[in-house]
Design an enzyme around this catalytic site. Structure first.
Site, PDB file in Angstrom:
ATOM      1  N   SER A 198       0.864  -1.188   0.000  1.00 49.87           N
ATOM      2  CA  SER A 198       0.000   0.000   0.000  1.00 49.87           C
ATOM      3  C   SER A 198       0.895   1.231   0.000  1.00 49.87           C
ATOM      4  CB  SER A 198      -0.857  -0.008   1.277  1.00 49.87           C
ATOM      5  OG  SER A 198      -1.475   1.234   1.497  1.00 49.87           O
ATOM      6  N   TYR A 251      -3.432  -0.971  10.340  1.00 47.93           N
ATOM      7  CA  TYR A 251      -3.339  -1.135   8.883  1.00 47.93           C
ATOM      8  C   TYR A 251      -1.974  -0.649   8.387  1.00 47.93           C
ATOM      9  CZ  TYR A 251      -4.648  -1.212   3.971  1.00 47.93           C
ATOM     10  OH  TYR A 251      -4.704  -1.491   2.626  1.00 47.93           O
TER      11      TYR A 251
HETATM   12  P1  NAP Z   1     -11.809  -6.357  -1.028  1.00 48.17           P
HETATM   13  O1  NAP Z   1     -12.560  -6.021  -2.252  1.00 48.17           O
HETATM   14  O2  NAP Z   1     -12.461  -6.244   0.300  1.00 48.17           O
HETATM   15  O3  NAP Z   1     -11.202  -7.830  -1.217  1.00 48.17           O
HETATM   16  C1  NAP Z   1     -10.481  -8.466  -0.186  1.00 48.17           C
HETATM   17  C2  NAP Z   1     -10.897  -9.910  -0.133  1.00 48.17           C
HETATM   18  O4  NAP Z   1     -10.130 -10.558   0.919  1.00 48.17           O
HETATM   19  C3  NAP Z   1     -12.378 -10.080   0.231  1.00 48.17           C
HETATM   20  O5  NAP Z   1     -12.985 -11.052  -0.584  1.00 48.17           O
HETATM   21  C4  NAP Z   1     -12.296 -10.527   1.674  1.00 48.17           C
HETATM   22  O6  NAP Z   1     -13.400 -11.295   2.081  1.00 48.17           O
HETATM   23  C5  NAP Z   1     -11.041 -11.353   1.647  1.00 48.17           C
HETATM   24  N1  NAP Z   1     -10.572 -11.653   2.996  1.00 48.17           N
HETATM   25  C6  NAP Z   1     -10.746 -10.930   4.131  1.00 48.17           C
HETATM   26  N2  NAP Z   1     -10.244 -11.590   5.178  1.00 48.17           N
HETATM   27  C7  NAP Z   1      -9.746 -12.753   4.711  1.00 48.17           C
HETATM   28  C8  NAP Z   1      -9.124 -13.868   5.309  1.00 48.17           C
HETATM   29  N3  NAP Z   1      -8.943 -13.916   6.641  1.00 48.17           N
HETATM   30  N4  NAP Z   1      -8.738 -14.905   4.536  1.00 48.17           N
HETATM   31  C9  NAP Z   1      -8.943 -14.875   3.210  1.00 48.17           C
HETATM   32  N5  NAP Z   1      -9.551 -13.864   2.569  1.00 48.17           N
HETATM   33  C10 NAP Z   1      -9.935 -12.798   3.318  1.00 48.17           C
HETATM   34  O7  NAP Z   1     -10.500  -5.450  -0.910  1.00 48.17           O
HETATM   35  P2  NAP Z   1      -9.443  -4.934  -1.994  1.00 48.17           P
HETATM   36  O8  NAP Z   1      -9.524  -3.453  -2.005  1.00 48.17           O
HETATM   37  O9  NAP Z   1      -9.550  -5.684  -3.249  1.00 48.17           O
HETATM   38  O10 NAP Z   1      -8.094  -5.292  -1.236  1.00 48.17           O
HETATM   39  C11 NAP Z   1      -7.187  -6.280  -1.665  1.00 48.17           C
HETATM   40  C12 NAP Z   1      -5.829  -5.948  -1.074  1.00 48.17           C
HETATM   41  O11 NAP Z   1      -5.390  -4.694  -1.567  1.00 48.17           O
HETATM   42  C13 NAP Z   1      -5.797  -5.845   0.448  1.00 48.17           C
HETATM   43  O12 NAP Z   1      -4.607  -6.429   0.943  1.00 48.17           O
HETATM   44  C14 NAP Z   1      -5.794  -4.358   0.691  1.00 48.17           C
HETATM   45  O13 NAP Z   1      -5.213  -4.009   1.928  1.00 48.17           O
HETATM   46  C15 NAP Z   1      -4.953  -3.894  -0.485  1.00 48.17           C
HETATM   47  N6  NAP Z   1      -5.094  -2.480  -0.822  1.00 48.17           N
HETATM   48  C16 NAP Z   1      -6.301  -1.993  -1.213  1.00 48.17           C
HETATM   49  C17 NAP Z   1      -6.395  -0.643  -1.519  1.00 48.17           C
HETATM   50  C18 NAP Z   1      -7.691  -0.024  -1.962  1.00 48.17           C
HETATM   51  O14 NAP Z   1      -7.747   1.226  -2.042  1.00 48.17           O
HETATM   52  N7  NAP Z   1      -8.729  -0.794  -2.231  1.00 48.17           N
HETATM   53  C19 NAP Z   1      -5.263   0.191  -1.420  1.00 48.17           C
HETATM   54  C20 NAP Z   1      -4.064  -0.371  -1.014  1.00 48.17           C
HETATM   55  C21 NAP Z   1      -3.980  -1.706  -0.725  1.00 48.17           C
HETATM   56  P3  NAP Z   1     -14.627 -10.520   2.833  1.00 48.17           P
HETATM   57  O15 NAP Z   1     -15.184  -9.569   1.840  1.00 48.17           O
HETATM   58  O16 NAP Z   1     -15.537 -11.625   3.211  1.00 48.17           O
HETATM   59  O17 NAP Z   1     -13.989  -9.810   4.006  1.00 48.17           O
END
Ligand code: NAP
Length: 255
Positions: A144, A159
């Protein structure tokens, strides 16, 4: 020849957002995709989307905090599908309580976020390490902007600490495994519109506006914006890249 032909790629958190986009992108490049997520339905939907678009994928439920389940999953995949050569540690959650919030909430945020975002990366990597080492594997960890700084989105210290940890883990593993030909890198997404931040986007439009004003490219990112960097780091295009983080943040950190 597609960039990821003959690779088997495991993606955690593949049932939503960035993980789903990477799964679809990897499949377009010829990888056989294994979508893992605590949300079994989401992972199954991703596998279906891949299959519907002509790719090869399957899905399994996996909670990355469950170390024994990670080990069992790695064995199951090795026995039933084959050697995994690409791992994307993408599963993650975000929480918004600052350190001075209600004590119970702060403690719960710390425990949950570190368990999923950081220990989860360790658990899955450790479980698949044998296969990755045997196949000159590539590991892509999702960091991130907060692998470097804390952002008042608002965000939680947990985080920020977890994403700093992901970058540190990336470097440590890259150094340890480099001579074996295993490459370990990270991606640093900026503000990407996914379900992770849907509630914040709805409740804090001013915060979103400030974030985008700070972003040279002047827009929020989409999950697809992370796919190119992920293919780059998982493929031979990045054969001499390890221990690095590719920022996909619209230039946010340049300001
Ligand atoms: P997202 O749409 O919420 O997808 C994350 C997925 O991980 C969801 O399906 C979630 O399931 C699943 N998850 C949560 N806890 C878990 C566990 N214990 N074991 C296995 N799977 C689990 O989020 P995203 O934005 O795509 O994020 C993906 C990654 O990118 C994360 O590491 C996040 O920190 C990083 N990131 C995102 C952003 C952003 O702006 N979106 C920016 C920087 C970094 P549930 O929905 O059931 O919880």
């Amino acid at each position: 020849m597609p960039l990821l032909a003959n690779h088997i790629a495991v993606i955690t958190g593949a049932g939503s957002g960035i993980g789903r986009a990477i799964a679809l992108g990897f499949a377009r490049e010829g990888a056989r995709v294994i979508a893992l997520d605590v949300n079994a339905d989401g992972a199954a939907e991703t596998a279906k989307l891949v299959s519907d678009s002509g790719g090869t994928a399957c899905s399994f439920p996996l909670d990355v905090t469950d170390r024994a389940a990670c080990v069992a999953m790695a064995k199951r995949i090795a026995d039933a599908i084959g050697p995994v050569s690409i791992l994307v540690n993408n599963a993650g959650i975000a929480r918004r309580n600052g350190m001075t919030g209600a004590a119970d909430a702060v403690v719960k945020d710390w425990e949950d976020v570190i368990a999923i975002n950081l220990t989860g990366v360790f658990n899955v990597t450790h479980a698949f390490l044998g296969s990755l080492r045997a196949n000159k594997g590539r590991i892509v960890n999702i960091g991130s902007i907060q692998s470097f700084v804390h952002i008042r989105q608002p965000s939680s210290p947990a985080y920020t600490a977890s994403k700093h940890g992901v970058l540190g883990f990336t470097k440590a593993l890259a150094v340890e495994l480099g001579k074996e030909g295993v490459r370990v890198n990270a991606i640093g997404p900026g503000f990407i519109e996914t379900p992770l931040n849907a509630a914040t986007r709805a409740s804090n439009p001013d915060g979103v506006r400030l974030f985008i004003e700070h972003t040279p490219l002047g827009r929020a990112g989409q999950p697809e914006d992370i796919v190119g960097p992920a293919i780059f780091l998982a493929s031979d295009l990045s054969a001499y890249v390890t221990g690095s983080i590719v920022m996909a943040d619209g230039g946010y950190r340049a300001v």
